[in-house]
Scaffold this motif. Structure first.
Motif, mmCIF file in Angstrom:
data_model
loop_
_atom_site.group_PDB
_atom_site.id
_atom_site.type_symbol
_atom_site.label_atom_id
_atom_site.label_comp_id
_atom_site.label_asym_id
_atom_site.label_seq_id
_atom_site.Cartn_x
_atom_site.Cartn_y
_atom_site.Cartn_z
ATOM 1 N N LYS A 40 -7.302 16.944 2.929
ATOM 2 C CA LYS A 40 -8.109 16.502 4.067
ATOM 3 C C LYS A 40 -9.528 17.041 3.972
ATOM 4 O O LYS A 40 -9.734 18.234 3.792
ATOM 5 N N SER A 71 -8.929 11.797 -1.442
ATOM 6 C CA SER A 71 -8.138 12.185 -0.268
ATOM 7 C C SER A 71 -7.679 10.927 0.466
ATOM 8 O O SER A 71 -8.213 9.844 0.242
ATOM 9 N N ASP A 73 -8.237 10.364 3.483
ATOM 10 C CA ASP A 73 -9.147 10.148 4.611
ATOM 11 C C ASP A 73 -9.871 8.805 4.503
ATOM 12 O O ASP A 73 -10.158 8.341 3.401
ATOM 13 N N PRO A 77 -15.109 10.183 7.529
ATOM 14 C CA PRO A 77 -15.033 11.644 7.399
ATOM 15 C C PRO A 77 -15.374 12.132 5.987
ATOM 16 O O PRO A 77 -15.911 13.226 5.822
ATOM 17 N N ILE A 78 -15.094 11.319 4.984
ATOM 18 C CA ILE A 78 -15.436 11.693 3.607
ATOM 19 C C ILE A 78 -16.959 11.769 3.455
ATOM 20 O O ILE A 78 -17.481 12.728 2.874
ATOM 21 N N SER A 93 -11.755 7.462 -1.225
ATOM 22 C CA SER A 93 -10.809 7.264 -0.136
ATOM 23 C C SER A 93 -9.596 6.487 -0.649
ATOM 24 O O SER A 93 -9.725 5.374 -1.152
ATOM 25 N N GLU A 95 -6.807 5.595 1.314
ATOM 26 C CA GLU A 95 -6.144 5.486 2.625
ATOM 27 C C GLU A 95 -4.714 4.973 2.548
ATOM 28 O O GLU A 95 -3.869 5.388 3.330
#
Length: 155
Positions: A40, A71, A73, A77-78, A93, A95
């Motif tokens: 995270k 991640s 994320d 947020p990245i 990302s 996801e």
């Protein structure tokens, strides 16, 4: 434990990454790279690990090693994480965790008696031939950059 081992061909990937970039195994053909998976963005262990890699970036660059952090994320947020700590290497990302699953790092974890699926902090060093050279499982964030530097120097 599933996922590729040294000598195996690295699973293919294409993901959106920080700075409006896109990263893909296709674009990295013919050059070594490190794919490191972290749970995270903006958490203490992940920050320690990312900042360690950032500090080692000039030395890794001399070894012609591309580094990509991955991640689960979303991009927002990245991007914040990358900007906050001045991370120049791409943070991707994943996801839907398709890439994490291909690498065997989307695993069952437990915290406070609850089990859940999450990203195992792991890294894969891939040679210029597209094959896995070294695998680190359950990485220790503070020592990781030095381990990667040592392994990359041996490529």
């Amino acid at each position: 434990m599933s996922g590729p081992n040294p000598g195996d061909e690295a699973p293919a990937f294409t993901m959106p990454a920080s700075g409006g970039r896109q990263v893909s195994s296709e674009a990295l053909k013919g050059q070594p790279y490190l794919l490191y998976f972290y749970p995270k963005a903006n958490t203490p262990g992940c920050t320690t690990q990312a900042c360690g890699i950032q500090e080692a970036l000039p030395a890794l660059g001399k070894l012609k090693l591309t580094v990509i952090g991955v991640s689960p994320d979303p991009m927002k947020p990245i991007e914040k994480f990358a900007a906050k700590f001045g991370l120049e290497f791409p943070l991707a990302s994943d996801e839907d965790h398709a890439v994490a699953e291909a690498y065997g790092v989307w695993v069952e974890k437990s915290m406070y008696g609850k089990t859940y699926m999450g990203m195992e902090r792991s890294s894969f060093l891939v040679g210029a031939d597209g094959r896995i050279v070294k695998v680190w499982r359950k990485v220790k964030p503070d020592a990781h950059a030095a381990e990667v530097l040592k392994a990359a120097a041996e490529l």
